[in-house]
Scaffold this motif. Structure first.
Motif, mmCIF file in Angstrom:
data_model
loop_
_atom_site.group_PDB
_atom_site.id
_atom_site.type_symbol
_atom_site.label_atom_id
_atom_site.label_comp_id
_atom_site.label_asym_id
_atom_site.label_seq_id
_atom_site.Cartn_x
_atom_site.Cartn_y
_atom_site.Cartn_z
ATOM 1 N N HIS A 1 3.397 4.130 -1.624
ATOM 2 C CA HIS A 1 4.024 4.678 -2.818
ATOM 3 C C HIS A 1 4.829 5.898 -2.434
ATOM 4 O O HIS A 1 4.649 6.432 -1.340
ATOM 5 C CB HIS A 1 2.970 5.113 -3.834
ATOM 6 C CG HIS A 1 2.006 4.026 -4.186
ATOM 7 N ND1 HIS A 1 2.413 2.850 -4.759
ATOM 8 C CD2 HIS A 1 0.675 3.931 -4.024
ATOM 9 C CE1 HIS A 1 1.369 2.078 -4.942
ATOM 10 N NE2 HIS A 1 0.292 2.698 -4.493
ATOM 11 N N PHE B 1 -7.487 3.183 4.567
ATOM 12 C CA PHE B 1 -7.601 3.882 3.282
ATOM 13 C C PHE B 1 -8.071 5.322 3.412
ATOM 14 O O PHE B 1 -8.003 6.097 2.474
ATOM 15 C CB PHE B 1 -8.500 3.109 2.310
ATOM 16 C CG PHE B 1 -9.938 2.967 2.745
ATOM 17 C CD1 PHE B 1 -10.318 1.925 3.578
ATOM 18 C CD2 PHE B 1 -10.899 3.875 2.332
ATOM 19 C CE1 PHE B 1 -11.654 1.795 3.985
ATOM 20 C CE2 PHE B 1 -12.227 3.751 2.727
ATOM 21 C CZ PHE B 1 -12.610 2.698 3.565
ATOM 22 N N TRP B 2 -8.594 5.704 4.596
ATOM 23 C CA TRP B 2 -9.098 7.084 4.693
ATOM 24 C C TRP B 2 -8.825 7.602 6.094
ATOM 25 O O TRP B 2 -9.115 6.916 7.075
ATOM 26 C CB TRP B 2 -10.604 7.118 4.403
ATOM 27 C CG TRP B 2 -11.119 8.474 4.023
ATOM 28 C CD1 TRP B 2 -10.447 9.643 3.984
ATOM 29 C CD2 TRP B 2 -12.467 8.780 3.599
ATOM 30 N NE1 TRP B 2 -11.271 10.656 3.563
ATOM 31 C CE2 TRP B 2 -12.525 10.156 3.320
ATOM 32 C CE3 TRP B 2 -13.623 8.016 3.428
ATOM 33 C CZ2 TRP B 2 -13.690 10.790 2.880
ATOM 34 C CZ3 TRP B 2 -14.782 8.650 2.986
ATOM 35 C CH2 TRP B 2 -14.822 10.027 2.718
ATOM 36 N N ARG C 1 -5.141 2.958 -2.844
ATOM 37 C CA ARG C 1 -5.640 1.958 -1.880
ATOM 38 C C ARG C 1 -7.119 1.698 -2.121
ATOM 39 O O ARG C 1 -7.588 0.568 -2.050
ATOM 40 C CB ARG C 1 -5.423 2.455 -0.456
ATOM 41 C CG ARG C 1 -3.951 2.575 -0.116
ATOM 42 C CD ARG C 1 -3.743 2.837 1.354
ATOM 43 N NE ARG C 1 -2.338 3.179 1.600
ATOM 44 C CZ ARG C 1 -1.846 3.427 2.793
ATOM 45 N NH1 ARG C 1 -2.624 3.371 3.869
ATOM 46 N NH2 ARG C 1 -0.562 3.709 2.938
ATOM 47 N N ARG D 1 0.770 -1.242 0.000
ATOM 48 C CA ARG D 1 0.000 0.000 0.000
ATOM 49 C C ARG D 1 0.801 1.291 0.000
ATOM 50 O O ARG D 1 0.208 2.359 0.036
ATOM 51 C CB ARG D 1 -0.923 0.002 1.211
ATOM 52 C CG ARG D 1 -0.180 0.032 2.540
ATOM 53 C CD ARG D 1 -1.124 -0.127 3.706
ATOM 54 N NE ARG D 1 -0.557 0.422 4.925
ATOM 55 C CZ ARG D 1 0.390 -0.170 5.649
ATOM 56 N NH1 ARG D 1 0.905 -1.336 5.260
ATOM 57 N NH2 ARG D 1 0.847 0.396 6.739
HETATM 58 P P1 ATP Z 1 0.137 4.407 6.682
HETATM 59 O O1 ATP Z 1 0.107 4.289 8.158
HETATM 60 O O2 ATP Z 1 -0.521 3.289 5.952
HETATM 61 O O3 ATP Z 1 1.506 4.732 6.142
HETATM 62 P P2 ATP Z 1 -0.603 7.149 7.029
HETATM 63 O O4 ATP Z 1 -1.200 7.124 8.371
HETATM 64 O O5 ATP Z 1 0.803 7.584 6.879
HETATM 65 O O6 ATP Z 1 -0.760 5.696 6.321
HETATM 66 P P3 ATP Z 1 -2.073 9.502 6.308
HETATM 67 O O7 ATP Z 1 -0.915 10.401 6.552
HETATM 68 O O8 ATP Z 1 -3.182 9.498 7.280
HETATM 69 O O9 ATP Z 1 -1.544 8.011 6.061
HETATM 70 O O10 ATP Z 1 -2.635 9.811 4.833
HETATM 71 C C1 ATP Z 1 -4.015 9.703 4.474
HETATM 72 C C2 ATP Z 1 -4.269 8.633 3.448
HETATM 73 O O11 ATP Z 1 -3.376 8.733 2.343
HETATM 74 C C3 ATP Z 1 -4.048 7.246 3.991
HETATM 75 O O12 ATP Z 1 -5.200 6.787 4.614
HETATM 76 C C4 ATP Z 1 -3.739 6.461 2.742
HETATM 77 O O13 ATP Z 1 -4.927 6.052 2.095
HETATM 78 C C5 ATP Z 1 -3.036 7.450 1.850
HETATM 79 N N1 ATP Z 1 -1.569 7.272 1.936
HETATM 80 C C6 ATP Z 1 -0.730 7.723 2.903
HETATM 81 N N2 ATP Z 1 0.568 7.417 2.631
HETATM 82 C C7 ATP Z 1 0.540 6.766 1.450
HETATM 83 C C8 ATP Z 1 1.538 6.208 0.628
HETATM 84 N N3 ATP Z 1 2.841 6.279 0.948
HETATM 85 N N4 ATP Z 1 1.179 5.615 -0.529
HETATM 86 C C9 ATP Z 1 -0.139 5.543 -0.894
HETATM 87 N N5 ATP Z 1 -1.135 6.053 -0.144
HETATM 88 C C10 ATP Z 1 -0.822 6.661 1.007
#
Ligand code: ATP
Ligand code: MG
Length: 876
Positions: free
Chosen positions: A83, A199-200, A231, A81
Motif C-alpha cells: 500500500h 508480515f513482521w 498483512r 501486500r
Molecule cells: P516488502 O519487502 O514486502 O516490501 P519491507 O521489507 O519493505 O516489505 P519493512 O520495511 O520491513 O517492509 O516494514 C515492516 C513491515 O511493514 C513489513 O513486514 C510489512 O508487514 C509492513 N509493510 C512494509 N511496506 C508495506 C507496504 N507498502 N504496504 C503494507 N505494509 C507494508
C-alpha cells in the motif's frame, strides 16, 4: 481464528503493555523533520531517542503508526501486500531489552494470541547473525530448514545516512498455502512469488557504522519492530490479499456503487483507488496539500494515479472524492482526526480530479503535437527526456505513450528512459529516508559530541556564555578576521530560525574579537543552536567568554509581525469560517507571509474586515500571555495546534485574551499595542485550496503609509492640483481625452480620404479604368477602407490594391468599382496575391481583404494583384 483489524490493533498493544511497554499515539504522517517526506515506519517519531538526542518517556514503547511509503507507489494494485498508506504495529526498546526478548515475545504473540499455526511460520535472519539463529532454533524450537539466512539487502537495516546506527533484522513470514504460485517451496521466503508473506520485521540496532564503513558495538542497543496491520489482517481473516480484509471492504464496496462496476472484473483499478483514496484522506487530514513540489507532489501523483484508474472504470467526471466519507466513517473511531479532515479532503481531491481530467485531454494534445513535430523533422527516435516529461509532468502512463509512439513508427531509448526514471525514484527514496538532515547532524555529532545548548532569548536579548566550539569548513578551529564560520555556546539569547520565524541577527564579542551573526540554526534534533556569520575583527577562540547581543530593532520588528500572525489567524477564522487553518508561514522584521486553507479569493470587503478586526485587537493593547502546560491541558483550553507539527509533552502556549490561543515557540510582542499598525498588502493564491496573505506591521506599515501619501502628493503635483482634487481632475482629463480622441479620429478620416482621392487622381488609367496600387506605412486596416471609399466617390471604374502592416503583420486590401468587379473575381485575385505574404483572404465582390505572416513581399503582392486584374481584363 478470525480477527478484525480493530481487534488486531488491540491485541498487539495490550500484549506489549503486559510486557511493560508504554502505549503512545501515532505521530502525524508529516514528520517535523523537513527533509523527510513522510512518516514511513513506526520508529520515525522515536529517532531522536535512538540517536540519544532526546530522553524517551519510557524505555519500552508500543504504537500503531500511520505510515506512507512513496517507494511502493508503483507496486500498489499489482501485489497482494503493498500500500501507499498502511498501519504499522511496533514495539520499541530504547537501550532496554534486546534480541532474545524481542524474538521470544514475537513468537508468543503470533502463536498464542494470534494463534497462527507454528508449522506455517518461517523466518529470515541476516547471514552472519548466529545469535538470532540460536534463539530461533534452540529457544523457540523452530526447525533449521525454516530459518533462512539472507544477505545485507534484505536483512540488514541502516544506517539512515552515511554513518549512524544500524543492525541485522529478522523477518517473520506466513505460508499462504500451496495454491499460491512459487518456484521452489523448499526455499521458503527466499523463493519467488507471493506464497510466503512477510508480515513482521524485527530490527536489532546493535552497531554504529563510521565513515569508513566499520561497525562497532553500540553502547545502548535498540529494538525496533514493524508489523503491517493490513498483512496481518489478511492472514487472520484467511483472505488472499489485503484488499479483501475488513480494512478495505467498505471502501471497495463504495467504489462498486459509485461506478457500477464489479470488483472481480477490475481488480487492479479497484485496489489502486481504494488504497489511494485512503492514503489521500489520511495525508490531507494530517496537513498535506497537493502541489508541484516535495510532499505535495507525491500527494498529487497519488491523486492522479487514482484518476487514471477511475477512467478505466469508465468515469470521466470527478467521483473519487465521494469515497472520502466512507474512509472517514470506517476509520474515525481509531483516528478521530479524520472527522475534522473530511471536508478538506473531499474538496482537495475533487479539485485534483477536475484539474487532472482537464490536463489529461491536453496532454493527449501535447503528445500528438510531439509526434507531428518528430515526423516533420524526420526524427524517428523521440528523446527519452521528452518521454519522461510526458510521463512525469503530464502524468501520461508509459504504456499509453508507448502505444502512440508505435502507431506512428516512432521509438525511444528505453534503457535511457529507465535510467531517468530510476534516478528520479532514487531521489524520492533518498528524500524519505532523510539523507541530508542526518548528514549535517552526523557532522555536528562528530565535531561536538552529544551536547545541548540552551536558549535564553525569550526574556533577554543579551547574555554571556562560554564558547564551546568554533567551526570552519567542517572542522573545529580558531576563527580569524574575515573568516566565515559557526559558533556554538553554552546558552544564547539568539533565536534560531524555526516555526516560520527568521533567525536573529546580532554580534558576539570576546576579549579578542568580534563576530557578526547572520544566521542561526538548530541542529541535532533541535538540541544545539549554531550561530553562523563572519569575524569582523580579531580572533575568536574556543573556551573564551563571549558576550552575545541580539539586534534589538530586528528582533522587535519580528515579534510585532509574529504576534500579528496570531491575530490574523483568529480574525480569518471569524470572517471566513472554521475551515481556515494555518499552512506555512514566514515571519520577518515587520513583514510576514501567511498561508491558509480557503477555497476562493477573499473579497475586498472581507480583507478590510479582517484588517479592521486585527487593528481593533492592536488598539485594545492586550497583554500577550505566554505559559507552559501539558499538551492535553492546552488542547482542552482550545489552543490551536499547527497542522502536521509534532509537539512534546510540555507545550508553550501564546494567548491573546478573548481572541487567540496557539501553541507556538516563537518570540512575541509584550502587548498587542506594540504592533502599532497592521496592514494587508496582498492576498493571492498559493496553490489549490491555499490562499496567501502578505502583511506588514509597525515601522513598515508606517513607511507604507508615507509612501502612499507621497505618491498621491506627486500625482497631485503632476496634475497641477491639490490632493483632494486628484480624482476629479483625472475624471476631467479622461473626459477631455475622449473628446480629443473623437476629434483625432475625424481628422484622420479626412487625411485618409484626401490620400485616397489623391492616389486616384494621379493613378494610371487604361481604357477608362484607374489602376491604383500603394503600400502605406503601418496603420489600422480600417484606414485603407476609408481610402477606398474616397475613391468610390468619383463614380468611375477602378481597381485598387493597397497594403499596410498591422501589428507587424501584412494586410492586403483589394477593391474595385462594381462594373469592374463583375468582370474580375476579386476573391480569386486576392488569394493568389496573398500567397506572396503567406496568407489567405476573402470578402465581398467589390472589396476583399487578406492577412498574412510574411511582410517582406507585401509590395510584390500588391503589384501582382494589380497585374492579375489587368490580365483578367485583357489589358496586360
Ligand atoms: P516488502 O519487502 O514486502 O516490501 P519491507 O521489507 O519493505 O516489505 P519493512 O520495511 O520491513 O517492509 O516494514 C515492516 C513491515 O511493514 C513489513 O513486514 C510489512 O508487514 C509492513 N509493510 C512494509 N511496506 C508495506 C507496504 N507498502 N504496504 C503494507 N505494509 C507494508
Ligand atoms: Mg518494501
Amino acid at each position: 481464528m478470525y480477527m478484525s483489524g480493530d481487534e488486531i490493533r488491540s491485541v498487539y498493544l495490550s500484549f506489549f503493555e503486559e510486557k511493560g511497554h508504554l502505549r503512545l499515539p501515532s505521530s502525524s504522517l508529516l514528520p517535523d523533520d523537513p527533509t523527510l517526506m513522510f512518516t514511513s515506519a513506526g520508529m520515525v517519531q522515536f529517532k531522536p531517542y535512538f540517536l540519544g538526542q532526546a530522553q524517551p518517556p519510557a524505555k519500552r514503547i508500543t504504537t500503531v503508526q500511520k505510515c506512507l511509503r512513496t517507494g511502493d507507489l508503483e507496486n500498489v494494485g499489482h501485489t497482494s501486500r503493498h500500500h501507499t498508506f498502511f498501519e504499522m504495529l511496533g514495539n520499541f526498546s530504547i537501550g532496554d531489552y534486546f534480541k532474545k526478548e524481542a524474538i521470544l515475545w514475537a513468537w508468543e504473540l503470533v502463536t498464542q494470541r494470534f494463534k497462527l499455526p507454528p508449522e506455517r511460520l518461517w523466518v529470515t535472519i541476516y547471514q552472519d547473525d548466529d545469535e538470532s539463529f540460536d534463539i530461533w532454533h534452540n529457544l523457540v524450537g523452530l526447525p533449521e530448514n525454516r530459518i533462512v539466512r539472507m544477505g545485507k539487502e534484505e536483512n540488514f537495516w541502516g544506517p539512515p545516512g552515511p554513518t549512524g546506527p544500524c543492525g541485522p533484522c529478522s523477518e517473520i513470514h506466513y505460508d499462504m498455502g500451496e495454491e499460491w504460485p512459487c518456484d521452489d517451496p523448499s526455499k521458503g521466503p527466499a523463493a519467488e512469488g507471493e506464497r510466503f508473506r512477510e508480515f513482521w520485521n524485527l530490527v536489532f540496532t546493535q552497531y554504529y557504522q563510521d565513515e569508513n564503513g566499520n561497525l562497532s558495538d553500540l553502547p545502548r542497543k535498540n529494538i525496533d519492530t514493524g508489523m503491517g496491520l493490513e498483512r496481518m489482517a489478511a492472514i487472520m481473516q484467511g483472505k488472499p490479499t489485503n484488499f479483501e480484509t475488513d480494512l478495505f471492504q467498505p471502501i471497495i464496496e463504495a467504489i462498486g456503487q459509485l461506478t457500477g462496476k464489479k470488483y472481480e472484473e477490475n481488480l487492479v483499478a479497484f485496489r489502486v483507488i481504494a488504497d489511494h483514496i485512503r492514503a489521500l484522506t489520511f495525508a490531507i487530514t494530517d496537513g498535506a496539500v497537493p502541489s508541484n513540489e516535495g510532499r505535495g507532489y507525491v500527494i498529487r501523483r497519488i491523486a492522479r494515479r487514482s484518476v487514471r484508474y477511475g477512467l478505466q472504470l469508465g468515469k470521466e467526471e470527478p467521483f473519487l472524492y465521494n469515497i472520502v466519507p466512507v474512509v472517514v466513517e470506517h476509520y474515525k473511531n481509531w483516528y478521530p482526526e479524520l472527522i475534522g479532515g473530511q471536508d478538506l479532503s473531499m474538496k482537495l481531491i475533487k479539485q485534483e480530479e477536475e484539474a487532472f481530467l482537464r490536463t489529461l485531454s491536453s496532454s493527449q494534445r501535447y503528445l500528438d503535437e510531439l509526434v507531428q513535430q518528430m515526423k516533420k523533422q524526420g526524427i524517428k527516435e523521440v528523446p527519452a527526456e521528452e518521454v519522461f516529461r510526458l510521463y512525469d509532468t503530464y502524468g501520461l502512463p508509459l504504456d499509453i505513450i508507448d502505444d502512440v509512439l508505435q502507431e506512428n513508427n516512432l521509438s525511444t531509448d528505453k534503457e535511457k528512459l529507465n535510467q531517468i526514471i530510476e534516478q528520479y525514484k532514487e531521489q524520492s527514496r533518498a528524500s524519505w529516508k532523510g539523507g541530508e538532515a542526518v548528514l549535517t547532524d552526523t557532522i555536528f555529532t562528530r565535531l561536538v559530541g552529544n551536547i545541548k545548548t540552551e536558549f535564553t532569548g525569550y526574556d533577554q536579548l543579551e547574555d554571556s556564555s562560554t564558547i564551546i566550539a568554533t567551526v570552519k569548513d567542517n572542522s573545529r578551529t580558531e576563527l580569524h578576521e574575515g573568516d566565515e564560520g559557526a559558533i556554538i555556546v553554552e546558552h544564547t539569547p539568539f533565536y534560531a530560525e524555526s516555526g516560520g520565524q527568521e533567525a536573529d541577527h546580532g554580534i558576539i564579542t570576546t576579549e579578542t574579537g568580534t563576530f557578526r551573526v547572520d544566521d542561526v540554526q538548530k541542529v541535532l534534533g533541535g538540541n544545539v543552536i549554531v550561530h553562523y556569520g563572519q569575524v569582523t575583527s580579531g580572533v575568536i577562540k574556543e573556551g573564551q567568554q563571549a558576550f552575545l547581543q541580539v539586534d534589538i530593532e530586528r528582533r522587535k520588528a519580528m515579534q510585532r509581525a509574529h504576534t500579528a500572525t496570531h491575530l490574523l489567524h483568529a480574525a480569518l477564522r471569524r470572517v471566513l469560517g472554521d475551515h481556515v487553518r494555518q499552512g506555512g508561514s514566514k515571519v520577518g522584521p515587520d513583514w510576514f507571509r501567511f498561508d491558509f486553507s480557503h477555497f476562493e479569493s477573499m473579497s475586498p470587503a472581507q480583507i478590510q474586515e479582517v484588517e479592521r478586526l486585527v487593528n481593533e485587537q492592536v488598539l485594545e493593547n492586550k497583554e500577550v500571555n505566554i505559559f507552559f502546560t501539558s499538551l492535553d491541558e492546552a488542547k482542552k483550553m482550545g489552543a490551536m495546534a499547527l497542522f502536521g507539527e509534532k509537539y512534546g509533552e510540555t507545550v508553550r502556549v501564546v494567548e491573546v485574551p478573548d481572541w487567540s490561543m496557539e501553541l507556538c515557540g516563537g518570540t512575541h510582542a509584550k502587548r498587542t499595542g506594540d504592533i502599532g499598525l497592521f496592514h494587508i498588502i496582498s492576498e493571492s493564491a498559493s496553490s489549490q485550496g491555499i490562499r496567501r496573505i502578505e502583511a506588514i506591521t509597525g515601522k513598515k506599515a508606517l513607511e507604507h503609509l508615507w509612501n502612499l501619501e507621497k505618491l498621491v502628493k506627486d500625482v497631485a503635483e503632476e496634475l497641477d492640483t491639490s490632493k483632494d482634487m486628484v480624482v476629479q481632475k483625472l475624471q476631467k482629463l479622461n473626459q477631455d481625452l475622449k473628446e480629443k480622441d473623437k476629434e483625432i479620429k475625424h481628422l484622420i478620416e479626412r487625411v485618409h480620404t484626401a490620400e485616397g482621392k489623391e492616389l486616384f487622381t494621379k493613378a494610371e488609367e487604361i481604357n477608362g479604368i484607374k489602376f491604383i496600387n500603394a503600400v502605406f506605412p503601418p496603420r489600422d486596416p480600417s484606414a485603407l477602407i476609408i481610402a477606398v471609399d474616397a475613391m468610390r466617390s468619383f463614380n468611375k471604374p477602378f481597381v485598387a490594391a493597397l497594403g499596410t502592416l498591422n501589428n507587424e503583420k501584412p494586410v492586403l486590401v483589394l477593391a474595385a468599382s462594381p462594373d469592374v468587379a463583375e468582370k474580375v473575381n476579386l476573391r480569386e485575385v486576392v488569394n493568389m496575391a496573398a500567397s506572396y505574404i503567406g496568407g489567405k483572404g476573402g470578402g465581398r465582390p467589390t472589396l476583399v481583404q487578406a492577412g498574412g505572416t510574411d511582410a517582406s513581399r507585401l509590395s510584390v503582392a500588391v503589384q501582382q494583384a494589380i497585374y492579375e486584374c489587368k490580365r483578367r481584363l485583357g489589358l496586360a
